[in-house]
Design an enzyme around this catalytic site. Structure first.
Site, PDB file in Angstrom:
ATOM      1  N   GLY A  40       0.875  -1.202  -0.120  1.00  0.00           N
ATOM      2  CA  GLY A  40       0.002   0.223   0.017  1.00  0.00           C
ATOM      3  C   GLY A  40       0.752   1.341   0.021  1.00  0.00           C
ATOM      4  N   ASP A  42      -0.337  -5.621  11.027  1.00  0.00           N
ATOM      5  CA  ASP A  42      -0.031  -6.798  10.147  1.00  0.00           C
ATOM      6  C   ASP A  42      -1.357  -7.815  10.445  1.00  0.00           C
ATOM      7  OD1 ASP A  42       0.700  -9.370   9.008  1.00  0.00           O
ATOM      8  OD2 ASP A  42       2.815  -8.765   9.289  1.00  0.00           O
ATOM      9  N   VAL A  43      -2.150  -8.022   9.505  1.00  0.00           N
ATOM     10  CA  VAL A  43      -3.246  -8.878   9.972  1.00  0.00           C
ATOM     11  C   VAL A  43      -2.821 -10.484  10.233  1.00  0.00           C
ATOM     12  CG1 VAL A  43      -4.990  -7.587   8.407  1.00  0.00           C
ATOM     13  CG2 VAL A  43      -3.768  -9.552   7.341  1.00  0.00           C
ATOM     14  N   LEU A  72      -9.590  -7.153   2.606  1.00  0.00           N
ATOM     15  CA  LEU A  72      -8.610  -7.100   1.397  1.00  0.00           C
ATOM     16  C   LEU A  72      -6.948  -7.131   1.697  1.00  0.00           C
ATOM     17  CD1 LEU A  72     -11.552  -5.743   0.826  1.00  0.00           C
ATOM     18  CD2 LEU A  72     -10.263  -4.043  -0.646  1.00  0.00           C
ATOM     19  N   ASN A  89      -7.446 -14.561  11.746  1.00  0.00           N
ATOM     20  CA  ASN A  89      -7.527 -13.381  12.916  1.00  0.00           C
ATOM     21  C   ASN A  89      -8.738 -12.591  12.456  1.00  0.00           C
ATOM     22  OD1 ASN A  89      -5.344 -14.136  14.169  1.00  0.00           O
ATOM     23  ND2 ASN A  89      -4.067 -12.932  12.630  1.00  0.00           N
ATOM     24  N   LYS A 100     -16.279 -13.082  14.599  1.00  0.00           N
ATOM     25  CA  LYS A 100     -17.075 -13.818  15.523  1.00  0.00           C
ATOM     26  C   LYS A 100     -17.188 -13.237  17.039  1.00  0.00           C
ATOM     27  CE  LYS A 100     -16.728 -18.630  17.588  1.00  0.00           C
ATOM     28  NZ  LYS A 100     -15.393 -18.887  18.458  1.00  0.00           N
ATOM     29  N   TYR A 149      -0.472 -17.574  -3.622  1.00  0.00           N
ATOM     30  CA  TYR A 149      -1.604 -16.640  -3.798  1.00  0.00           C
ATOM     31  C   TYR A 149      -3.032 -17.676  -3.821  1.00  0.00           C
ATOM     32  CZ  TYR A 149      -4.485 -12.621  -5.430  1.00  0.00           C
ATOM     33  OH  TYR A 149      -5.134 -11.733  -5.515  1.00  0.00           O
TER      34      TYR A 149
END
Ligand code: NAD
Ligand code: UDP
Length: 325
Positions: free
Chosen positions: A40, A60-61, A75, A101, A107, A147
């Site tokens: 990004g 960072d997800v 995304l 995560n 949830k 990917y």
């Protein structure tokens, strides 16, 4: 559409995510943009800094994240082949751990969650156009697998959270999308060709250029994602979002040369490994369930994208970051 509530956009400073943040804010939502800036760019969301309903968080997800939100658009994930192949282990982690995560968060706070999946789940398809019930033809051990398989596993997780925990999920399968704010250096075909044309460089067509793609303009795509999020709870997908007009890569090169008025030559380079031969969405499901169809034709979208890159490339600092290839 008027939106209320707090919406989390992971990957919000990327190409698609930044347009989504714009649109969500325009519709009245409070937007929390989470990004680790792997691909990004700050310039994509700079105009939103200071907006009273916008918040940017560097995160960072692949690590858990706790926050109170009503909806999540997931995304976060590098999307161009050169970016996702640069650190393939991190790419799989981003798709899989990131999904775990974000689903865990959804949830916990009972949020509705949308996954940005991809036409890559169909791999190198043996049917055309691709409808959602096609299971795909994917190499599990190739250079694109981090990917493709990461995104396939993320879809599995979404559906298992739905079956097991009755989570409100939405899965969009996004086909090649283009437009302003694509990364000038990410190697995707539309940005590559436009940048090459504007700099008077050779246009690099991989292979014979007969492979096809269907290109969706970013505004149409964002509209599709938002309609999916707003749809009834029973509409969970997967739903293809893309433009069914199919072009060969050679045809795209010709359109870009004509629209930019460039004197660039087309040169051929080796075909990358496992590059799909064809891709075209069957969008009847999106049409029937979301009342959605793309509106922007390729020439129109290319003109707007060319305008963006002309302005971007007038900045010497950006030009100096562009590879000489
Ligand atoms: P992009 O690379 O511009 O955006 C991805 C964003 O995710 C970037 O801002 C990046 O920094 C961020 N990110 C990456 N890893 C992260 C992590 N671990 N934690 C937090 N943030 C992280 O790509 P894009 O084209 O905007 O794609 C957005 C999403 O849409 C991706 O999930 C992609 O797989 C999906 N998608 C895009 C297309 C397309 O044609 N653009 C097609 C199919 C699917
Ligand atoms: N491509 C090309 N020249 C380039 C970049 C890409 O011919 O400079 C081709 C690539 O081989 C593929 C198509 O364009 O067949 C789309 O590539 P992109 O990386 O944009 O997306 P994806 O392969 O993920 O659909």
């Amino acid at each position: 559409m008027h939106l209320q509530g707090r919406i989390l956009v992971t990957g919000g400073s990327g190409f698609l995510g930044s347009h989504l943040c714009d649109r969500l804010l325009e519709q009245g939502a409070e937007v929390l943009c989470v990004d680790n800036f792997f691909t990004g760019a700050r310039r994509n969301i700079e105009h939103l800094i200071g907006h009273k309903r916008f918040e940017l968080v560097r995160h960072d997800v692949t690590f858990p994240y706790y926050v109170e939100v009503d909806e999540i658009y997931n995304l976060a994930c590098p999307a161009s082949p050169i970016h996702y192949q640069r650190d393939p282990v991190q790419t799989t982690k981003t798709s899989v751990h990131g999904a775990i995560n974000m689903l865990g968060l959804a949830k916990r706070v009972r949020a509705k969650i949308l996954q940005a999946s991809t036409s890559e789940v169909y791999g190198d398809p043996s049917v055309s156009p691709q409808a959602e019930d096609y299971w795909g033809h994917v190499n599990p051990i190739g250079v694109r697998s981090c990917y493709d398989e990461g995104k396939r596993c993320a879809e599995t997780l979404f559906f298992d959270y739905w079956r097991q925990h009755r989570l409100r999920i939405k899965v969009a399968r996004i086909f090649n999308t283009y437009g302003p704010r694509m990364h000038p250096n990410d190697g995707r075909v539309v940005s590559n060709f436009i940048v090459q044309a504007l700099l008077g460089r050779d246009i690099t067509v991989y292979g014979d250029g007969q492979q096809t793609r269907s290109f969706c303009y970013v505004d149409d795509l964002v509209d599709g994602l938002m309609r999916l999020m707003a749809s009834k709870d029973e509409v969970i997908g997967p739903i293809n979002i893309g433009n069914p007009e199919e072009f060969s890569i050679l045809q795209l090169a010709t359109r870009v040369i004509e629209l930019t008025g460039a004197r660039s030559r087309v040169v051929h380079r080796p075909m990358p490994e496992d590059d799909p031969r064809q891709r075209r969405p069957d969008i009847s499901k999106a049409h029937a369930l979301l009342g959605w169809a793309p509106r922007v034709r390729l020439d129109q979208g290319l003109k707007r994208t060319i305008g963006y890159f002309e302005e971007l490339l007038s900045d010497q600092a950006v030009r100096s970051t562009l590879a000489d290839a």
